[in-house]
Structures are given as C-alpha cells and as structure tokens.
Design an enzyme around this catalytic site. Structure first.
Site, PDB file in Angstrom:
ATOM      1  NE  ARG A  37       1.270  35.593 -29.745  1.00  0.00           N
ATOM      2  CZ  ARG A  37       1.035  34.454 -30.369  1.00  0.00           C
ATOM      3  NH1 ARG A  37       0.844  33.348 -29.675  1.00  0.00           N
ATOM      4  NH2 ARG A  37       0.971  34.417 -31.674  1.00  0.00           N
ATOM      5  CE  LYS A 198       0.684  26.082 -50.265  1.00  0.00           C
ATOM      6  NZ  LYS A 198       0.249  24.753 -49.870  1.00  0.00           N
ATOM      7  N   GLY A 351       1.988  36.425 -40.720  1.00  0.00           N
ATOM      8  CA  GLY A 351       3.151  36.179 -39.873  1.00  0.00           C
ATOM      9  C   GLY A 351       4.467  36.495 -40.556  1.00  0.00           C
ATOM     10  N   GLY A 374      -3.964  34.300 -38.572  1.00  0.00           N
ATOM     11  CA  GLY A 374      -5.226  33.751 -39.082  1.00  0.00           C
ATOM     12  C   GLY A 374      -6.375  34.737 -38.977  1.00  0.00           C
TER      13      GLY A 374
HETATM   14  P1  ADP Z   1       2.346  35.515 -44.567  1.00  0.00           P
HETATM   15  O1  ADP Z   1       2.788  34.684 -43.386  1.00  0.00           O
HETATM   16  O2  ADP Z   1       2.898  36.896 -44.525  1.00  0.00           O
HETATM   17  O3  ADP Z   1       0.867  35.465 -44.755  1.00  0.00           O
HETATM   18  P2  ADP Z   1       2.824  33.343 -46.397  1.00  0.00           P
HETATM   19  O4  ADP Z   1       2.928  32.397 -45.267  1.00  0.00           O
HETATM   20  O5  ADP Z   1       1.658  33.246 -47.286  1.00  0.00           O
HETATM   21  O6  ADP Z   1       3.007  34.853 -45.877  1.00  0.00           O
HETATM   22  O7  ADP Z   1       4.090  33.187 -47.352  1.00  0.00           O
HETATM   23  C1  ADP Z   1       5.406  33.295 -46.882  1.00  0.00           C
HETATM   24  C2  ADP Z   1       6.283  32.241 -47.491  1.00  0.00           C
HETATM   25  O8  ADP Z   1       6.200  32.280 -48.923  1.00  0.00           O
HETATM   26  C3  ADP Z   1       7.730  32.455 -47.144  1.00  0.00           C
HETATM   27  O9  ADP Z   1       8.187  31.346 -46.392  1.00  0.00           O
HETATM   28  C4  ADP Z   1       8.430  32.561 -48.473  1.00  0.00           C
HETATM   29  O10 ADP Z   1       9.669  31.889 -48.500  1.00  0.00           O
HETATM   30  C5  ADP Z   1       7.454  31.894 -49.420  1.00  0.00           C
HETATM   31  N1  ADP Z   1       7.621  32.358 -50.796  1.00  0.00           N
HETATM   32  C6  ADP Z   1       7.529  33.624 -51.244  1.00  0.00           C
HETATM   33  N2  ADP Z   1       7.810  33.692 -52.561  1.00  0.00           N
HETATM   34  C7  ADP Z   1       8.084  32.442 -52.960  1.00  0.00           C
HETATM   35  C8  ADP Z   1       8.468  31.858 -54.212  1.00  0.00           C
HETATM   36  N3  ADP Z   1       8.608  32.607 -55.298  1.00  0.00           N
HETATM   37  N4  ADP Z   1       8.665  30.525 -54.251  1.00  0.00           N
HETATM   38  C9  ADP Z   1       8.544  29.785 -53.129  1.00  0.00           C
HETATM   39  N5  ADP Z   1       8.193  30.270 -51.928  1.00  0.00           N
HETATM   40  C10 ADP Z   1       7.965  31.583 -51.839  1.00  0.00           C
HETATM   41 MG    MG Z   2       3.110  32.535 -43.170  1.00  0.00          MG
END
Ligand code: ADP
Ligand code: MG
Length: 394
Positions: A37, A198, A351, A374
C-alpha cells in the site's frame, strides 16, 4: 465520470494534502509485514515532489476508534515511507493541533510530512466539518489517493474537499477510469462473473449488473442459492433459503432484459471442506445428505470459459469455489485463465478474487485489479463513493 486529477493543478511551491491508504498489515511487534500500500502511493507523492510541492500525507491505521492508541502510531510507517522514497520524511506525533500545524507550516517544497493516525480523532469517522476545516488550513490543495476508503465519508476522505480544491491521485484516477469505463461505456459483449460465498454479500452488485450486462455468470456459494431457488436439492451446501426469492427476481430481470444467465450445470461435491476430503462430480438436484457443492464442475468450466473467450468487457467479483483448497480451486483458476485469454477489458474486484488472480500469476494479463474491497463493491453496486464525489469535476 470525469474528475480532476493531480495533473490538472500547478502545484509548484504549494502545500498539498494527500489522503493515502497506509493502513498496512503489521505483526504482533508492530513491524510492517507488507508495504504494497505504501509503494502504491509513491507515484503520486514522487510526482508532487518533482513538481516542487510540499507534501502532507494523511491516513488512518487500524481501528483506534477516535482515541489515541500508542500501538497504532504511524512512526514505523513514516520510516518505511522515507526508505521507499529515498529521502528523510517528517512525522507529526499529532494528527491535528498546534504541533501538526507548526510542522505543516514549516514544510518546504520537496519535503514530506506524515501526520499521525487520523482515526485518533473522534471527528474523523464522523466527518466533523470543524476537523475538516482545520486540516484544510494546512494546505492549498487536496489529493485523494486512497481508493480503499473512498466509500467512507470521513473528514480526510471527503469532508476536507469542501474547503480546498480537490483532485484524484494516480491510484484513484486509475480506479475511476477502469471501473467507470466498464460500467458506463462497456464494449460488448459485456459479461459479469459473480461468485463468492453468499448472495446476501452481493445483492447490490447482482441487481445493478443484471441491468447492464449481456451475460451474467454465477458461481461459488451464491450459485447454490440460485439452484435452490429453482427447486434443486443442494444437500448440505452453503445456501441462503431466505434469498431464493431475490435470486428468482434476478433471474426474472435477466430474462426480461434477454441477459444470458449461466448457472453451474455440474459441481464438485464433497462431505468436508478439507485438503484430504474425497470429492466427486455431481449434478445440481442430486446432492445427498451431508454433501456440499464446493466448486463448479468440468462441464460448467468449459461453458463459462467458452463464453468468456468471446467477451469484450468482463467484470469479475467472487471466486467460483472454495479456492483456498486445491481440490476446489480449479473453477476459479480456469475462469481466471479464460478471462486472461479473452483479451477483454477485464476488471477484477474483491479481496479473495484478487488473491486468486495473484496466486494464478495472471495479474499482468488483467486490465485492472481494483485495490479497495468494500469501495470497489460499492462502485459495482452503482453507488457514488463520497471520496470520489467530493473531488472537483473536470
Ligand atoms: P471476494 O472477496 O472476492 O469478494 P467473497 O468474500 O464474496 O469474495 O467470497 C470468497 C469466499 O467464498 C472464499 O473464502 C471461498 O472459500 C468462499 N466460497 C466460494 N464458493 C463456495 C462454496 N461453494 N461453498 C462455500 N464457500 C464458498
Ligand atoms: Mg472476501
């Protein structure tokens, strides 16, 4: 969105207040474990110094919640910044007050001053106008180069821009350029790949993007909820039964707009989320008992990759599976490869998605990797970020 940038001002002999993101990770002893950073902010700082400005840096660090906290002082960050810049920099043990004011006043062109942790002051997160005014009195111009906090309306990220001419630094300029190019004026076909844990984390992103894209690819845990919404049995998979209605609404919007919405047609399923868990390829609707869908399956990968290869603009947010575990990472990495191979304008946010692209060694193949988790999420939701809205229009 056209905002003024650091290059739109003559900064010679001016004092320039720069909001940077120096919220770096540290170990128990307070030693910096990763200075990416700080490095990221160097181009803006170096440019200002070359142009003959005096540079006052401000940032938050950790969560001191409006109180002075000796563990969250920024002395070591000042030191590291000096090392990286190859010059000594000044440090004020006070964020605002008589000492900070005096140091700012004495600062000469070509010199750099780092103010103490902005979140030591209760007015920072409240966006107190008095605080913003005081801070503004130290400088002639305000530059925001902290995209990661641009979704916060704080005194150093937004309020101070009410009292000074305000423009984007190079980092923020690049974020605005790519995110708004993708969202406002995309070359088509425009495809969004949305995954992650989610639906509830990304309702805003799904609802905004389904109105803009030509195709919507869904994977990860959130795909389970979409499949459940179609009446398919998902075993013990991560699902959000209270979000099935919303999933149906998004699918209905997609149909109405003739958006091609892609859901997994096969899945990698296992009984446990561990490195050693046995797994098999399963179909939506036939998962049994304790089985969970943990990645997209081989046919799905093929279908998603095929579509991605024909796209001209791609936004990707959220992994396709539990990519932290090798056996459930293939979908995520194959999607990364397909995006890299597409030659499309590609914007990666989130992230975990960014971490996946970094692990895959494909960073240089992507057009833009958004740094603010975020903040990029809110941008993709179509929200106007206060730290950007407050900057002067071109
Ligand atoms: P980002 O940080 O890129 O926005 P998220 O934080 O929304 O992504 O999601 C990432 C997390 O989702 C990871 O820790 C991953 O393990 C979890 N994940 C992805 N697919 C599944 C699944 N089918 N069941 C449970 N967890 C999942
Ligand atoms: Mg995440």
């Amino acid at each position: 969105m056209q905002k003024k940038t650091v290059k739109d001002f003559d900064v010679k002999n001016k004092k320039v207040l720069v909001r940077v993101d120096f919220n770096v990770p540290v170990d128990e002893a307070g030693e910096i474990t990763n200075d990416v950073r700080i490095r990221g902010a160097l181009p803006t700082i170096e440019y200002l110094l070359e142009q003959g400005a005096a540079v006052i840096l401000t940032s938050h660090f950790g969560r001191p919640k409006g109180k002075v906290n000796d563990k969250l002082r920024m002395e070591k960050i000042a030191q590291r910044t000096g090392e990286l810049l190859g010059r000594e920099i000044k440090y004020s043990t006070e964020f605002v007050g008589p000492l900070a004011a005096e140091k700012a006043k004495a600062l000469l062109p070509g010199e750099v001053l780092l103010l103490e942790n902005s979140r030591f002051h209760p007015g920072e997160e409240k966006n107190d106008p008095e605080l913003a005014k005081t801070l503004a009195s130290y400088a002639d111009l305000y530059i925001n180069d902290a995209f990661g906090t641009a979704h916060r309306a704080h005194a150093t990220t937004a309020g101070v821009a009410d009292y000074l001419p305000a423009a984007a630094g190079f980092l923020v300029e690049k974020e605005i350029e790519f995110l708004s190019k993708a969202l406002e004026n995309p070359e088509r076909p425009f495809v969004a790949v949305i995954g992650g844990a989610k639906v509830s984390d990304k309702i805003g992103v799904l609802s905004n993007l389904v109105e803009k894209v030509d195709a919507l690819i869904i994977g990860g845990g959130m795909a389970n909820t979409f499949l459940l919404a179609q009446g398919l049995e998902m075993g013990a998979s991560l699902v959000e039964p209270d979000k099935t209605e919303l999933a149906r609404e998004i699918m209905a919007t997609a149909r109405r707009r003739h958006v091609n919405i892609l859901l997994p047609q096969d899945l990698i399923v296992a009984n446990a989320i561990t490195e050693t868990a046995e797994f098999r390829v399963g179909l939506p609707g036939e998962l049994q008992g304790t089985e969970m869908a943990l990645d997209i399956g081989p046919e799905t990968i093929k279908e998603y990759a095929k579509l991605l290869k024909t796209s001209a603009t791609v936004i990707w947010n959220g992994p396709m599976g539990v990519f932290e575990i090798e056996n459930f990472a293939k979908g995520t990495y194959m999607v990364a490869e397909a995006i890299a191979a597409s030659g499309a304008l590609s914007v990666i946010g989130g992230g975990d998605s960014v971490a996946a692209v970094e692990n895959s060694g494909l960073v240089s193949k992507m057009s833009h990797i958004s740094t603010g988790g975020g903040a990029s999420l809110e941008f993709l939701e179509g929200k106007l970020l206060p730290g950007i809205a407050s900057l002067n229009d071109k």
